[in-house]
Design a protein around this motif. Sequence first.
Motif, PDB file in Angstrom:
ATOM      1  N   GLY A 472       0.996  -1.112  -0.172  1.00  0.00           N
ATOM      2  CA  GLY A 472       0.230  -0.032  -0.101  1.00  0.00           C
ATOM      3  C   GLY A 472       0.816   1.249  -0.106  1.00  0.00           C
ATOM      4  O   GLY A 472       0.552   2.344  -0.848  1.00  0.00           O
ATOM      5  N   LEU A 473       2.063   1.281   0.963  1.00  0.00           N
ATOM      6  CA  LEU A 473       2.585   2.599   0.823  1.00  0.00           C
ATOM      7  C   LEU A 473       3.530   2.426  -0.373  1.00  0.00           C
ATOM      8  O   LEU A 473       3.615   3.666  -1.084  1.00  0.00           O
ATOM      9  N   SER A 474       4.111   1.447  -0.884  1.00  0.00           N
ATOM     10  CA  SER A 474       4.676   1.471  -2.590  1.00  0.00           C
ATOM     11  C   SER A 474       3.766   2.162  -3.609  1.00  0.00           C
ATOM     12  O   SER A 474       4.252   2.858  -4.151  1.00  0.00           O
ATOM     13  N   ASP A 475       2.546   1.601  -3.418  1.00  0.00           N
ATOM     14  CA  ASP A 475       1.781   2.152  -4.504  1.00  0.00           C
ATOM     15  C   ASP A 475       1.483   3.454  -4.505  1.00  0.00           C
ATOM     16  O   ASP A 475       1.388   4.205  -5.374  1.00  0.00           O
ATOM     17  N   HIS A 476       1.287   4.013  -2.933  1.00  0.00           N
ATOM     18  CA  HIS A 476       0.950   5.284  -2.640  1.00  0.00           C
ATOM     19  C   HIS A 476       2.096   6.312  -3.205  1.00  0.00           C
ATOM     20  O   HIS A 476       1.986   7.460  -3.730  1.00  0.00           O
ATOM     21  N   ILE A 477       3.515   5.882  -2.924  1.00  0.00           N
ATOM     22  CA  ILE A 477       4.439   6.646  -3.201  1.00  0.00           C
ATOM     23  C   ILE A 477       4.720   6.775  -4.727  1.00  0.00           C
ATOM     24  O   ILE A 477       5.054   7.698  -5.180  1.00  0.00           O
ATOM     25  N   GLN A 478       4.707   5.668  -5.579  1.00  0.00           N
ATOM     26  CA  GLN A 478       4.563   5.673  -6.984  1.00  0.00           C
ATOM     27  C   GLN A 478       3.795   6.656  -7.443  1.00  0.00           C
ATOM     28  O   GLN A 478       4.065   7.177  -8.524  1.00  0.00           O
ATOM     29  N   ARG A 479       2.270   6.508  -7.136  1.00  0.00           N
ATOM     30  CA  ARG A 479       1.461   7.307  -7.684  1.00  0.00           C
ATOM     31  C   ARG A 479       1.801   8.669  -7.560  1.00  0.00           C
ATOM     32  O   ARG A 479       1.627   9.524  -8.330  1.00  0.00           O
ATOM     33  N   LEU A 480       2.086   9.101  -6.322  1.00  0.00           N
ATOM     34  CA  LEU A 480       2.477  10.662  -6.042  1.00  0.00           C
ATOM     35  C   LEU A 480       3.517  11.029  -6.616  1.00  0.00           C
ATOM     36  O   LEU A 480       3.598  12.268  -7.163  1.00  0.00           O
ATOM     37  N   ALA A 481       4.517  10.134  -6.664  1.00  0.00           N
ATOM     38  CA  ALA A 481       5.878  10.706  -7.498  1.00  0.00           C
ATOM     39  C   ALA A 481       5.550  10.914  -9.072  1.00  0.00           C
ATOM     40  O   ALA A 481       6.033  11.827  -9.619  1.00  0.00           O
ATOM     41  N   LEU A 482       4.946  10.007  -9.574  1.00  0.00           N
ATOM     42  CA  LEU A 482       4.318  10.040 -10.941  1.00  0.00           C
ATOM     43  C   LEU A 482       3.450  11.308 -11.247  1.00  0.00           C
ATOM     44  O   LEU A 482       3.793  12.086 -12.299  1.00  0.00           O
ATOM     45  N   GLU A 483       2.705  11.391 -10.270  1.00  0.00           N
ATOM     46  CA  GLU A 483       1.859  12.553 -10.699  1.00  0.00           C
ATOM     47  C   GLU A 483       2.578  14.002 -10.403  1.00  0.00           C
ATOM     48  O   GLU A 483       2.227  15.051 -11.255  1.00  0.00           O
ATOM     49  N   ARG A 484       3.341  14.026  -9.549  1.00  0.00           N
ATOM     50  CA  ARG A 484       4.157  15.109  -9.165  1.00  0.00           C
ATOM     51  C   ARG A 484       5.190  15.411 -10.601  1.00  0.00           C
ATOM     52  O   ARG A 484       5.188  16.604 -10.955  1.00  0.00           O
ATOM     53  N   ALA A 485       5.852  14.414 -10.993  1.00  0.00           N
ATOM     54  CA  ALA A 485       6.613  14.569 -12.162  1.00  0.00           C
ATOM     55  C   ALA A 485       5.974  14.787 -13.436  1.00  0.00           C
ATOM     56  O   ALA A 485       6.479  15.669 -14.216  1.00  0.00           O
ATOM     57  N   ALA A 486       4.842  14.366 -13.698  1.00  0.00           N
ATOM     58  CA  ALA A 486       3.974  14.731 -14.848  1.00  0.00           C
ATOM     59  C   ALA A 486       3.508  16.192 -14.928  1.00  0.00           C
ATOM     60  O   ALA A 486       3.302  16.555 -15.801  1.00  0.00           O
ATOM     61  N   ALA A 487       3.528  16.646 -13.602  1.00  0.00           N
ATOM     62  CA  ALA A 487       2.881  18.206 -13.573  1.00  0.00           C
ATOM     63  C   ALA A 487       4.310  19.165 -13.524  1.00  0.00           C
ATOM     64  O   ALA A 487       4.056  20.538 -13.697  1.00  0.00           O
ATOM     65  N   TRP A 488       5.520  18.465 -13.793  1.00  0.00           N
ATOM     66  CA  TRP A 488       6.786  19.751 -13.922  1.00  0.00           C
ATOM     67  C   TRP A 488       6.518  20.504 -15.193  1.00  0.00           C
ATOM     68  O   TRP A 488       6.100  20.146 -16.208  1.00  0.00           O
ATOM     69  N   PRO A 489       7.117  21.722 -14.919  1.00  0.00           N
ATOM     70  CA  PRO A 489       7.028  22.690 -15.845  1.00  0.00           C
ATOM     71  C   PRO A 489       8.201  22.171 -17.061  1.00  0.00           C
ATOM     72  O   PRO A 489       8.908  21.247 -16.897  1.00  0.00           O
ATOM     73  N   ALA A 490       8.080  23.041 -18.074  1.00  0.00           N
ATOM     74  CA  ALA A 490       8.731  22.706 -19.203  1.00  0.00           C
ATOM     75  C   ALA A 490      10.407  22.571 -18.951  1.00  0.00           C
ATOM     76  O   ALA A 490      11.079  21.802 -19.584  1.00  0.00           O
ATOM     77  N   MET A 491      10.816  23.433 -17.926  1.00  0.00           N
ATOM     78  CA  MET A 491      12.253  23.349 -17.685  1.00  0.00           C
ATOM     79  C   MET A 491      12.799  22.147 -17.003  1.00  0.00           C
ATOM     80  O   MET A 491      13.841  21.875 -17.487  1.00  0.00           O
ATOM     81  N   LEU A 492      11.509  21.403 -16.630  1.00  0.00           N
ATOM     82  CA  LEU A 492      12.273  20.120 -15.845  1.00  0.00           C
ATOM     83  C   LEU A 492      11.900  18.801 -16.735  1.00  0.00           C
ATOM     84  O   LEU A 492      12.084  17.667 -16.623  1.00  0.00           O
ATOM     85  N   SER A 493      11.437  19.063 -17.930  1.00  0.00           N
ATOM     86  CA  SER A 493      10.707  17.924 -18.936  1.00  0.00           C
ATOM     87  C   SER A 493      11.799  17.426 -19.424  1.00  0.00           C
ATOM     88  O   SER A 493      11.424  16.197 -20.088  1.00  0.00           O
ATOM     89  N   GLY A 494      12.884  17.418 -19.385  1.00  0.00           N
ATOM     90  CA  GLY A 494      14.131  16.601 -19.775  1.00  0.00           C
ATOM     91  C   GLY A 494      14.693  15.664 -18.900  1.00  0.00           C
ATOM     92  O   GLY A 494      15.649  14.830 -19.336  1.00  0.00           O
ATOM     93  N   LEU A 495      14.148  15.811 -17.464  1.00  0.00           N
ATOM     94  CA  LEU A 495      14.864  14.827 -16.578  1.00  0.00           C
ATOM     95  C   LEU A 495      14.407  13.486 -16.305  1.00  0.00           C
ATOM     96  O   LEU A 495      13.034  13.359 -16.503  1.00  0.00           O
ATOM     97  N   ARG A 496      15.347  12.571 -16.145  1.00  0.00           N
ATOM     98  CA  ARG A 496      14.596  11.295 -15.793  1.00  0.00           C
ATOM     99  C   ARG A 496      13.971  11.418 -14.383  1.00  0.00           C
ATOM    100  O   ARG A 496      14.589  11.979 -13.487  1.00  0.00           O
ATOM    101  N   LEU A 497      13.246  10.247 -14.066  1.00  0.00           N
ATOM    102  CA  LEU A 497      12.769  10.335 -13.063  1.00  0.00           C
ATOM    103  C   LEU A 497      13.030   8.713 -12.328  1.00  0.00           C
ATOM    104  O   LEU A 497      12.726   7.618 -13.096  1.00  0.00           O
ATOM    105  N   SER A 498      13.792   8.540 -11.014  1.00  0.00           N
ATOM    106  CA  SER A 498      14.129   7.201 -10.649  1.00  0.00           C
ATOM    107  C   SER A 498      13.117   6.777  -9.619  1.00  0.00           C
ATOM    108  O   SER A 498      12.732   7.569  -8.525  1.00  0.00           O
ATOM    109  N   LEU A 499      12.450   5.725  -9.718  1.00  0.00           N
ATOM    110  CA  LEU A 499      11.568   5.275  -8.720  1.00  0.00           C
ATOM    111  C   LEU A 499      11.725   3.909  -8.137  1.00  0.00           C
ATOM    112  O   LEU A 499      12.617   3.199  -8.821  1.00  0.00           O
ATOM    113  N   ASN A 500      11.855   3.756  -6.848  1.00  0.00           N
ATOM    114  CA  ASN A 500      11.985   2.606  -6.161  1.00  0.00           C
ATOM    115  C   ASN A 500      11.014   1.623  -6.375  1.00  0.00           C
ATOM    116  O   ASN A 500      10.008   1.619  -5.984  1.00  0.00           O
TER     117      ASN A 500
END
Length: 658
Positions: A472-500
């Motif tokens: 449950g915690l892993s699911d919550h963290i993954q959803r939250l991280a993807l949601e935050r990263a998907a909303a990044w502004p254009a300046m951050l759009s080239g960055l890779r995201l690492s998830l555990n």
Amino acid sequence: MTVPASLFILSFRQRDELAALAAGAGWQVVAARRAAGAERRFLSSGATVAVIDARGAVNEGLAVTRALSDTIEANGGALLILVSRGDITMLGDFHDAGATHFLASPSSEAEFLQMLRFAARHAERLAGEWREGVRKRELGWRHEPGSAAVHLAPALADLLGLNEQAGIATLLRCIDRPERGTAIAALRRLSARHPVTAFAHDMIGHGRVVQHLQFDAESGRVEAVVELLGAVPTPDIDLGEASGDGRDAAGARHWINRQLETANDVPLFAMMVALNRFDVVNNAYGRTAGDHLLRAASGRIVEAVEDLLGKQARAARVGGSSFLVTARVDRGRIDLVAERIARELARPFVIGESIAVLGCRIGMAEAMDGDDAASLLRRASEALADARDSDSATMRVAGQDGGDGTVDRLSVELHRAIDRGEIEILFQPQVSVSTGIMLGVEALARWEHGEHGTIGAETLFAAAARADLEIGLSDHIQRLALERAAAWPAMLSGLRLSLNLTAADIARPGFADLFLDRVDASGFPRNRLTLEITESGLIDDLGNAAALLTTLRSAGCRVAIDDFGTGYSSLAYLKALPLDYLKIDKKLAQDITGTTRDRVVVRGVIEMARSLGLTVIAEGVETAEQLDLLAKEGCQIYQGFLCSGAVTGAALEELLAA
């Protein structure tokens, strides 16, 4: 020889790889990873050839072979078994169970495809008119490039009440409206590199279906096999009604007291079964979904008890997400029931379009002289508390003195923290050693606790393990991280995201499909995602982990081994897992400024990683001297306080601008 339209594959470890290989040879594949419902899925697939991949799961494969053999023999099909070389001695058992062909690993892809041809020819010779009848009943469709129409198989056209030539929009309207986006996303996933995918949805008027899609890169054609699943059967049990026959708490206690009053040499057992993580699912999906899940769980428990014990036992729901099984049988028999229940409740539950993996904990007690129902159930409940408090035990058995469970306050509070959104995501930059350019970030979970201050991921997951909240915690963290990263502004759009990913994630049945659906729903690009496997996470089944990570890499993600150098399984992981990055643990990286021997060890790790074609990332870099020495040894990327600690998205934007 003409290749048959459909092929059914059941593989516990390598479903997607086998499906893609067969699809590339022209087969229409219906593939499954779980044994449940295999006979029904084979029949609905319209296939005359079934492949059972028993490599690494020989007993499960043998059980499925027995379940399918009568159906295949009656209808003139072929049953191909894949076994590991070490299980050759089991071939006689598979033959007796009904297998018609076999292939032992290691074997080449060409050998597998040729064996499929042999099996198909066998089926052609035996099937006769039955096979033609199956083809007429097949549900499927085909779309040619450049066409605005879809060609429907006659059976599918009849089922939907459409012409065999129908517009794409017409076919989409047969899909429940909220799930049309899922269909479009699945079609967009198809490419020359990823020619096979599938998605589940409600088909209006016909219940739940799975569409298995295949893309022919040469012609641009898309073909689909439609598998009818129907409604998920659940027992017709009123969870709140007292019945007096053992199906509710009062009836179960009454049955126990009657058994205790009757002289009998056969032991009497009480077993308390509690679902893990039910509260998280109930809060996330609502009470209606929670009630449906309880009915499904109750059905699995009742079926297990009735199959193994019949009238010797009673099963009842006793409140919340807890169940009671009581039986007068010997110890060996009740242990079998406990194992069966644990196995059944570990299988995923379907909640709408989502999948929930729960599992359970079990406490068991044997009746003693002087016991009544209350004292027996109390000791079983205490054993259950012990099981819940343990790090890994699924079942605890009460001793004569019972046992006291301890309450872990942090674990209890973690439930509420997830529900209240108190877990936040921060991002730590990953920087090119040679250019100083920020290339990506690692998502890190933080809990701002009112009393204990900031709690990091390590403490978080330790508390989650004690509370049965790891997934449950892993699911919550993954959803939250993807949601935050998907909303990044254009300046951050080239960055890779690492998830555990945790070891529990990797062991989950169907996790690859579940995770990729989560990524696609977030809108974050798969090709900018790196999945980190913690080297100290003690993955139990490296074969299963390798198959999962291969699937995720084929879908566009990249894979890193994290904390390298902290455990004893490092080299085994490097040999077994498909990797792109190796992350040197911060303690090892910081040792580079120590003795000559320390530096030699770090140099050896970097040279080994680069020889394997892996990009090396150093964690915990805090000084310019550490970075300089790591650069001289060939390290390519670093993260640590020398650049920045973990920061919010807004602070990350400011850091990149600076």
